[in-house]
Each structure stands twice: as structure tokens, then as C-alpha cells.
Design an enzyme around this catalytic site. Structure first.
Site, mmCIF file in Angstrom:
data_model
loop_
_atom_site.group_PDB
_atom_site.id
_atom_site.type_symbol
_atom_site.label_atom_id
_atom_site.label_comp_id
_atom_site.label_asym_id
_atom_site.label_seq_id
_atom_site.Cartn_x
_atom_site.Cartn_y
_atom_site.Cartn_z
ATOM 1 N N PRO A 12 13.451 49.877 -19.712
ATOM 2 C CA PRO A 12 14.666 49.303 -20.502
ATOM 3 C C PRO A 12 15.486 50.118 -21.289
ATOM 4 C CG PRO A 12 12.514 48.532 -21.581
ATOM 5 C CD PRO A 12 12.358 49.458 -20.240
ATOM 6 N N ASN A 13 16.728 49.872 -21.262
ATOM 7 C CA ASN A 13 17.984 50.514 -22.095
ATOM 8 C C ASN A 13 17.951 52.148 -21.497
ATOM 9 O OD1 ASN A 13 18.197 48.361 -23.748
ATOM 10 N ND2 ASN A 13 16.186 48.861 -24.629
ATOM 11 N N ARG A 20 23.580 56.011 -25.632
ATOM 12 C CA ARG A 20 22.478 55.474 -26.503
ATOM 13 C C ARG A 20 21.885 56.536 -27.165
ATOM 14 N NH1 ARG A 20 16.500 53.979 -24.580
ATOM 15 N NH2 ARG A 20 15.825 53.085 -26.615
ATOM 16 N N TYR A 25 18.032 60.783 -27.860
ATOM 17 C CA TYR A 25 17.847 60.853 -26.411
ATOM 18 C C TYR A 25 18.530 61.716 -25.575
ATOM 19 C CZ TYR A 25 15.506 56.602 -27.422
ATOM 20 O OH TYR A 25 14.321 55.740 -28.024
ATOM 21 N N ASN A 76 9.363 56.726 -16.929
ATOM 22 C CA ASN A 76 9.577 56.520 -18.711
ATOM 23 C C ASN A 76 9.710 55.103 -18.814
ATOM 24 O OD1 ASN A 76 10.420 56.451 -21.197
ATOM 25 N ND2 ASN A 76 12.103 57.877 -20.814
ATOM 26 N N ALA A 79 10.763 51.124 -24.136
ATOM 27 C CA ALA A 79 10.099 50.362 -25.001
ATOM 28 C C ALA A 79 8.909 49.592 -24.487
ATOM 29 C CB ALA A 79 10.940 49.400 -25.647
ATOM 30 N N HIS A 82 5.249 50.518 -25.409
ATOM 31 C CA HIS A 82 4.460 50.299 -26.562
ATOM 32 C C HIS A 82 4.040 48.857 -26.614
ATOM 33 C CE1 HIS A 82 6.481 54.108 -27.381
ATOM 34 N NE2 HIS A 82 7.468 53.432 -27.670
ATOM 35 N N ASP A 89 -1.738 47.344 -16.538
ATOM 36 C CA ASP A 89 -2.633 46.806 -15.432
ATOM 37 C C ASP A 89 -1.963 47.128 -13.924
ATOM 38 O OD1 ASP A 89 -4.249 45.883 -17.332
ATOM 39 O OD2 ASP A 89 -3.629 43.687 -17.068
ATOM 40 N N GLU A 100 3.391 59.854 -17.135
ATOM 41 C CA GLU A 100 4.341 59.097 -18.187
ATOM 42 C C GLU A 100 4.914 59.970 -18.979
ATOM 43 O OE1 GLU A 100 1.779 57.448 -21.268
ATOM 44 O OE2 GLU A 100 3.490 56.921 -22.621
ATOM 45 N N HIS A 102 8.572 60.688 -21.742
ATOM 46 C CA HIS A 102 9.419 60.451 -22.563
ATOM 47 C C HIS A 102 10.313 61.502 -23.235
ATOM 48 C CE1 HIS A 102 7.085 56.811 -23.363
ATOM 49 N NE2 HIS A 102 5.956 57.483 -23.426
ATOM 50 N N LEU A 103 11.670 61.164 -23.482
ATOM 51 C CA LEU A 103 12.759 62.177 -23.735
ATOM 52 C C LEU A 103 12.625 62.749 -25.129
ATOM 53 C CD1 LEU A 103 15.773 59.948 -22.308
ATOM 54 C CD2 LEU A 103 15.248 62.359 -21.620
ATOM 55 N N SER A 104 12.063 61.600 -26.182
ATOM 56 C CA SER A 104 11.894 61.853 -27.505
ATOM 57 C C SER A 104 10.557 62.158 -27.722
ATOM 58 C CB SER A 104 12.481 60.803 -28.424
ATOM 59 O OG SER A 104 11.661 59.521 -28.155
ATOM 60 N N ARG A 109 8.200 59.635 -34.452
ATOM 61 C CA ARG A 109 8.873 58.561 -34.651
ATOM 62 C C ARG A 109 8.343 57.240 -35.367
ATOM 63 N NH1 ARG A 109 12.547 57.166 -29.688
ATOM 64 N NH2 ARG A 109 13.732 56.242 -31.493
ATOM 65 N N ARG A 113 5.964 53.207 -32.220
ATOM 66 C CA ARG A 113 5.957 54.115 -31.036
ATOM 67 C C ARG A 113 4.849 54.999 -30.771
ATOM 68 N NH1 ARG A 113 11.660 53.168 -29.678
ATOM 69 N NH2 ARG A 113 12.753 52.876 -31.338
#
Ligand code: DQA
Length: 149
Positions: A12-13, A20, A25, A76, A79, A82, A89, A100, A102-104, A109, A113
Site C-alpha cells: 500500500p501507498n 510521497r 522514500y 515491500n 505498512a 507491521h 501466512d 523482504e 524496505h526503502l527506509s 523510525r 515500524r
């Protein structure tokens, strides 16, 4: 060498990347990230199939759909990282090697997170290197799959 097929899932996002929170990001759009992934995959003799969704169920369905179609998953989860037991599952259920990204750096943070529901079912996590997280993640996944086979 057989080209490896990798599902690249964006949660998402992430469709709003570029506009954003660029201080967190970066300024690349998702299309630009996918193009860089495509180029990197070509060098690695792999092919990346990207999919972005803001909907948890669609992400779950696409993880199920990867069985028999793709050899690994780069994700990625945004959200949902978390919050989502369902994504965790699904990854465990298909049992496809998954990385997995993540950009950040999620550990620098907010506290909420710091926990990833999917971390325990992936082969590894790369966090904090901006678009390089995706490229490093893809390299690691392809290398893992080649060594394994
Ligand atoms: C993110 C980190 C998450 O905490 C956040 O919700 C995102 C993006 C990252 O790439 O840094 O949407 O996964």
C-alpha cells in the site's frame, strides 16, 4: 541458464512513490523502480513481474498465484509489514523463497515500524538503502535460488 521468474510485490501507498514523503522514500516513482529492477534482472538472467496493490487480499491472492509461476518473491509490503498476519501466512503457505525489502530503515523510525510480521518467514530482509534495497534484495534472491538449484 534458465531465466528465473520473480514476483515483485509492492504494498500500500507505494503507488505514490515520487510524491510521497520524498525525504523518507526518495524521489523515484514506482515505475522507475520497476524499470531499474527490470534492468538488474536482465543482468542476472532473471525476469521480474511487478504488481502493486493497496489491498491486502489482492497481495495474498498474488502470493498464492505465484506457486508454479514464479520461483521467488521480492516484497515491500509497506505498512502491511507491521500489521498483516495474513501476508505472513500466505508467504509461509506457498513456501517460495522470499526477500523482504524496505526503502527506509524501519528500525530508525517509529516503534510501530520496528516489528515485521513477515520477517520470520522470509529468507532475509534489506532495509534502509532506498532503491538499492530492491536491487540488493533481487541480487540476494537470485543468488539464493541459483545456489539452491
Ligand atoms: C516501507 C516502510 C513501511 O514502514 C511503510 O509503511 C511503507 C514503506 C519502506 O519501504 O520503507 O509504506 O515499507
Amino acid at each position: 541458464m534458465q531465466p528465473l521468474s520473480i514476483l515483485a510485490l509492492h504494498g500500500p501507498n507505494l503507488n505514490l512513490l515520487g510524491q510521497r514523503e520524498p525525504g523518507i522514500y526518495g524521489s523515484l516513482t514506482l515505475a522507475e523502480i520497476n524499470r531499474l529492477l527490470d534492468e538488474e534482472a536482465f543482468k542476472l538472467q532473471a525476469k521480474v513481474f511487478p504488481l502493486q496493490s493497496n489491498h491486502e487480499g489482492i497481495l495474498v491472492d498474488s502470493i498464492h498465484g505465484a506457486l508454479g509461476l514464479h520461483q521467488g518473491i521480492l516484497i515491500n509490503a509497506g505498512a502491511y509489514t507491521h500489521t498483516s498476519v495474513a501476508l505472513r501466512d500466505a508467504i509461509a503457505a506457498v513456501n517460495l523463497p522470499t526477500v523482504e525489502v524496505h526503502l527506509s530503515n524501519i528500525y530508525r523510525r517509529e516503534d510501530f515500524r520496528h516489528h515485521s510480521y513477515i520477517a520470520a518467514v522470509v529468507i532475509g530482509q534489506i532495509s534502509g538503502f532506498g532503491v538499492q534495497s530492491y536491487l540488493l534484495g533481487l541480487q540476494a534472491l537470485v543468488n539464493y535460488l541459483r545456489v539452491k538449484s
